[in-house]
Scaffold this motif. Structure first.
Motif, mmCIF file in Angstrom:
data_model
loop_
_atom_site.group_PDB
_atom_site.id
_atom_site.type_symbol
_atom_site.label_atom_id
_atom_site.label_comp_id
_atom_site.label_asym_id
_atom_site.label_seq_id
_atom_site.Cartn_x
_atom_site.Cartn_y
_atom_site.Cartn_z
ATOM 1 N N SER A 71 56.416 38.206 -22.732
ATOM 2 C CA SER A 71 56.396 39.286 -23.719
ATOM 3 C C SER A 71 56.009 38.714 -25.082
ATOM 4 N N PRO A 72 55.834 39.547 -26.119
ATOM 5 C CA PRO A 72 55.439 39.028 -27.435
ATOM 6 C C PRO A 72 56.361 37.920 -27.931
ATOM 7 N N ASN A 73 55.793 37.006 -28.711
ATOM 8 C CA ASN A 73 56.494 35.784 -29.116
ATOM 9 C C ASN A 73 57.862 36.040 -29.744
ATOM 10 N N ARG A 74 57.983 37.116 -30.514
ATOM 11 C CA ARG A 74 59.240 37.373 -31.223
ATOM 12 C C ARG A 74 60.399 37.624 -30.258
ATOM 13 N N THR A 75 60.095 37.956 -28.986
ATOM 14 C CA THR A 75 61.136 38.284 -28.009
ATOM 15 C C THR A 75 61.510 37.102 -27.120
ATOM 16 N N HIS A 76 60.828 35.973 -27.245
ATOM 17 C CA HIS A 76 61.044 34.876 -26.309
ATOM 18 C C HIS A 76 62.488 34.392 -26.303
ATOM 19 N N VAL A 77 63.051 34.158 -27.479
ATOM 20 C CA VAL A 77 64.391 33.585 -27.553
ATOM 21 C C VAL A 77 65.436 34.563 -27.029
ATOM 22 N N SER A 78 65.382 35.812 -27.465
ATOM 23 C CA SER A 78 66.401 36.781 -27.050
ATOM 24 C C SER A 78 66.342 37.042 -25.552
ATOM 25 N N THR A 79 65.131 37.171 -24.990
ATOM 26 C CA THR A 79 65.009 37.472 -23.567
ATOM 27 C C THR A 79 65.403 36.267 -22.710
ATOM 28 N N ALA A 80 64.923 35.090 -23.089
ATOM 29 C CA ALA A 80 65.288 33.892 -22.331
ATOM 30 C C ALA A 80 66.790 33.642 -22.410
ATOM 31 N N GLY A 81 67.370 33.823 -23.585
ATOM 32 C CA GLY A 81 68.802 33.632 -23.743
ATOM 33 C C GLY A 81 69.604 34.605 -22.892
ATOM 34 N N ALA A 82 69.166 35.858 -22.840
ATOM 35 C CA ALA A 82 69.860 36.854 -22.024
ATOM 36 C C ALA A 82 69.795 36.487 -20.547
ATOM 37 N N ALA A 83 68.644 36.021 -20.081
ATOM 38 C CA ALA A 83 68.496 35.638 -18.675
ATOM 39 C C ALA A 83 69.386 34.447 -18.335
ATOM 40 N N LEU A 84 69.379 33.428 -19.186
ATOM 41 C CA LEU A 84 70.212 32.244 -18.939
ATOM 42 C C LEU A 84 71.692 32.619 -18.932
ATOM 43 N N THR A 85 72.095 33.492 -19.832
ATOM 44 C CA THR A 85 73.483 33.928 -19.892
ATOM 45 C C THR A 85 73.894 34.623 -18.591
ATOM 46 N N ARG A 86 72.950 35.288 -17.954
ATOM 47 C CA ARG A 86 73.226 35.972 -16.686
ATOM 48 C C ARG A 86 73.050 35.058 -15.470
ATOM 49 N N GLY A 87 72.823 33.765 -15.715
ATOM 50 C CA GLY A 87 72.752 32.809 -14.616
ATOM 51 C C GLY A 87 71.400 32.699 -13.950
ATOM 52 N N LEU A 88 70.345 33.099 -14.645
ATOM 53 C CA LEU A 88 69.003 33.072 -14.071
ATOM 54 C C LEU A 88 68.156 31.974 -14.710
ATOM 55 N N PRO A 89 67.459 31.149 -13.911
ATOM 56 C CA PRO A 89 66.524 30.176 -14.472
ATOM 57 C C PRO A 89 65.348 30.891 -15.115
ATOM 58 N N VAL A 90 64.668 30.189 -16.040
ATOM 59 C CA VAL A 90 63.681 30.866 -16.876
ATOM 60 C C VAL A 90 62.431 30.015 -17.076
ATOM 61 N N VAL A 91 61.277 30.683 -17.008
ATOM 62 C CA VAL A 91 60.002 30.173 -17.503
ATOM 63 C C VAL A 91 59.659 30.974 -18.750
ATOM 64 N N VAL A 92 59.339 30.289 -19.853
ATOM 65 C CA VAL A 92 58.959 30.973 -21.093
ATOM 66 C C VAL A 92 57.523 30.610 -21.438
ATOM 67 N N ASP A 93 56.711 31.617 -21.701
ATOM 68 C CA ASP A 93 55.365 31.335 -22.187
ATOM 69 C C ASP A 93 55.472 30.646 -23.540
ATOM 70 N N LYS A 94 54.458 29.851 -23.872
ATOM 71 C CA LYS A 94 54.471 29.180 -25.176
ATOM 72 C C LYS A 94 54.171 30.207 -26.266
ATOM 73 N N PRO A 95 54.681 29.991 -27.491
ATOM 74 C CA PRO A 95 55.641 28.966 -27.861
ATOM 75 C C PRO A 95 57.041 29.346 -27.380
ATOM 76 N N LEU A 96 57.851 28.345 -27.083
ATOM 77 C CA LEU A 96 59.203 28.607 -26.617
ATOM 78 C C LEU A 96 59.976 29.464 -27.607
ATOM 79 N N SER A 97 59.786 29.222 -28.904
ATOM 80 C CA SER A 97 60.544 29.908 -29.939
ATOM 81 C C SER A 97 59.790 29.794 -31.258
ATOM 82 N N ARG A 98 60.361 30.354 -32.313
ATOM 83 C CA ARG A 98 59.739 30.263 -33.636
ATOM 84 C C ARG A 98 60.018 28.913 -34.275
ATOM 85 N N THR A 99 61.227 28.398 -34.087
ATOM 86 C CA THR A 99 61.616 27.132 -34.704
ATOM 87 C C THR A 99 62.107 26.159 -33.642
#
Length: 346
Positions: A71-99
């Motif tokens: 999804s758009p870059n601004r959503t990478h951290v929130s979406t990946a964090g939500a998935a990890l919190t629910r016990g799901l492994p994650v692939v994130v498109d680059k960039p991983l985050s803003r900082t």
């Protein structure tokens, strides 16, 4: 063994042309659900992949064993964090985050949960870059002194969209987009950077994010990288010019895999990653050089590595710590461009 069910968040350019076809072509993975609200895209994912189309990421969690964030870059951290919190492994498109700090927090969360986290730095599997790595590994360049790398385009008329028109909150612009690839390749080949210098401009009317940027890196091992990314290159420079103590390698033209994915070619079919002979690079000196066959591009190796990491516990195809290192360089580059200074990294 049952296929690993993959849920894909986002079906724009990254999701539709890269992740979906690569996941679909990887043995052991099954694209089972895609988050997209667009009716046309919903129909496409159902017809093409037999995947469920859902309108919201909260409807995805119970439908998959692995989450891919495209999804758009601004959503990478929130979406990946939500998935990890629910016990799901994650692939994130680059960039991983803003900082880099945001990236470190995701890495920390994945480690705490014992979950795989990796980043889609697919350009490590470009055929031309694999060729550079092979020549360096075999010592055919001698000591690598300078690594010149370019992603240049001629787009005087903006395409629009958040990558060009959004502010810093969108994590847009070429430094985050193409620069993520260029910097990752340089660090992967030559090791960490100790100094960063950057020139960054907005050249086109109606564009809010950088569209013409240059980054220079000094690496701890002594080599230097010069990296160009531009939408305003009416004449394109070489994709790679690598200068070594024993010779140089020069290569024009982009890796063929993106072009073929956009044209609908199936990854994994014979010749999918093969470069045309007319675009092979030259190795040697001005007076004595020869043509070098381009290594086959291998984007599928990324998702094969993901499947192996989940089933066998091997290392993920891209260490997320290396993606954090790329973000640290991007942050340093932004500071350098803003203050017209060389930034020193520890």
């Amino acid at each position: 063994m049952s296929d690993i069910r993959v849920g894909l968040v986002g079906y724009g350019t990254a999701g539709a042309f890269f992740h979906a076809p690569l996941i679909h072509a990887t043995p052991g993975l099954a694209l089972t659900a895609v988050v997209t609200r667009d009716p046309g895209r919903q129909a496409e994912v159902s017809a093409k992949y037999g995947a469920a189309a859902v309108g919201d990421v909260d409807a995805l969690w119970d439908l998959c064993d692995l989450v891919v964030v495209a999804s758009p870059n601004r959503t990478h951290v929130s979406t990946a964090g939500a998935a990890l919190t629910r016990g799901l492994p994650v692939v994130v498109d680059k960039p991983l985050s803003r900082t880099a700090e945001e990236g470190r927090e995701l890495v920390r969360l994945a480690k705490e949960r014992g979950l795989m986290l990796t980043v889609f730095h697919n350009r490590r599997w470009d055929g031309d870059y694999l060729t550079v790595c092979r020549l360096a590994r075999e010592g055919r360049l001698g000591e690598v002194l300078r690594f010149e790398s370019r992603f240049e385009r001629w787009r005087p008329r903006p395409k629009g969209g958040w990558r060009e028109t959004g502010g810093p909150e969108e994590v847009g612009g070429l430094l985050y987009d193409l620069g993520s690839h260029l910097i990752d390749q340089a660090l992967h080949l030559l090791g960490p950077a100790t100094q960063v210098y950057c020139e960054s401009d907005v050249r086109r009317a109606g564009v809010a994010a950088d569209d013409d940027t240059f980054v220079a890196l000094a690496h701890a091992g002594g080599a230097r990288s010069h990296l160009w990314m531009s939408s305003m290159a009416a004449r394109l420079g070489p994709r790679f010019r690598v200068l070594g103590s024993a010779g140089a390698f020069v290569k024009y033209g982009m890796d063929v895999q993106e072009e073929r994915l956009r044209a609908g070619a199936a990854p994994g079919t014979p010749g999918f990653g093969d470069d045309e002979e007319s675009r092979w690079g030259q190795l040697g000196t001005e007076d004595d050089h020869r043509t070098v066959l381009t290594e086959p591009g291998a984007y599928l190796d990324f998702y094969r590595g993901v499947e192996a990491a989940l089933r066998e516990g091997t290392a993920p195809p891209v260490d997320p710590e290396s993606a954090v290192g790329t973000l640290a360089v991007i942050e340093a580059a932004r500071l350098s461009a803003t203050q017209a200074i060389v930034v020193h990294l520890s």
